[in-house]
Motif scaffolding. Structure first.
Motif, PDB file in Angstrom:
ATOM      1  N   GLN A 190     -35.319   4.952  -8.557  1.00 54.98           N
ATOM      2  CA  GLN A 190     -35.846   5.311  -7.247  1.00 54.98           C
ATOM      3  C   GLN A 190     -37.227   5.945  -7.330  1.00 54.98           C
ATOM      4  N   THR A 191     -37.447   6.726  -8.373  1.00 55.95           N
ATOM      5  CA  THR A 191     -38.692   7.490  -8.457  1.00 55.95           C
ATOM      6  C   THR A 191     -39.708   6.898  -9.426  1.00 55.95           C
ATOM      7  N   SER A 192     -39.266   6.037 -10.324  1.00 58.21           N
ATOM      8  CA  SER A 192     -40.128   5.470 -11.370  1.00 58.21           C
ATOM      9  C   SER A 192     -40.770   6.555 -12.235  1.00 58.21           C
ATOM     10  N   GLU A 193     -40.051   7.646 -12.428  1.00 61.65           N
ATOM     11  CA  GLU A 193     -40.506   8.752 -13.277  1.00 61.65           C
ATOM     12  C   GLU A 193     -39.414   9.050 -14.302  1.00 61.65           C
ATOM     13  N   SER A 194     -39.767   9.819 -15.315  1.00 61.76           N
ATOM     14  CA  SER A 194     -38.761  10.217 -16.285  1.00 61.76           C
ATOM     15  C   SER A 194     -37.846  11.274 -15.661  1.00 61.76           C
ATOM     16  N   TYR A 195     -36.596  11.238 -16.035  1.00 65.66           N
ATOM     17  CA  TYR A 195     -35.598  12.170 -15.503  1.00 65.66           C
ATOM     18  C   TYR A 195     -34.581  12.369 -16.616  1.00 65.66           C
ATOM     19  N   SER A 196     -34.614  13.515 -17.253  1.00 65.17           N
ATOM     20  CA  SER A 196     -33.808  13.736 -18.451  1.00 65.17           C
ATOM     21  C   SER A 196     -32.321  13.904 -18.131  1.00 65.17           C
ATOM     22  N   TYR A 197     -31.519  13.664 -19.135  1.00 65.25           N
ATOM     23  CA  TYR A 197     -30.069  13.853 -19.027  1.00 65.25           C
ATOM     24  C   TYR A 197     -29.771  15.324 -18.745  1.00 65.25           C
ATOM     25  N   SER A 198     -30.493  16.221 -19.390  1.00 67.03           N
ATOM     26  CA  SER A 198     -30.304  17.659 -19.153  1.00 67.03           C
ATOM     27  C   SER A 198     -30.603  18.029 -17.703  1.00 67.03           C
TER      28      SER A 198
END
Length: 46
Positions: free
Chosen positions: A27-35
């Motif tokens: 949705q954001t096309s950005e990185s999004y960590s598991y944490s």
């Protein structure tokens, strides 16, 4: 402040968290960590 800890997560919960992470990344096309995914879910329910 963040702490590095070790926890055991059941397979079904891990799958749901990773699906949520993947959806947010798409949705954001950005990185999004598991944490960050785990922290956001925990904040929402607590």
């Amino acid at each position: 402040m963040s702490k590095r800890i070790t926890i055991m997560i059941d397979d079904d919960i891990d799958k749901k968290l990773r699906q949520r992470q993947a959806r947010i990344i798409q949705q954001t096309s950005e990185s999004y960590s598991y944490s960050k995914t785990i922290n956001d879910v925990l904040r929402k329910v607590m």
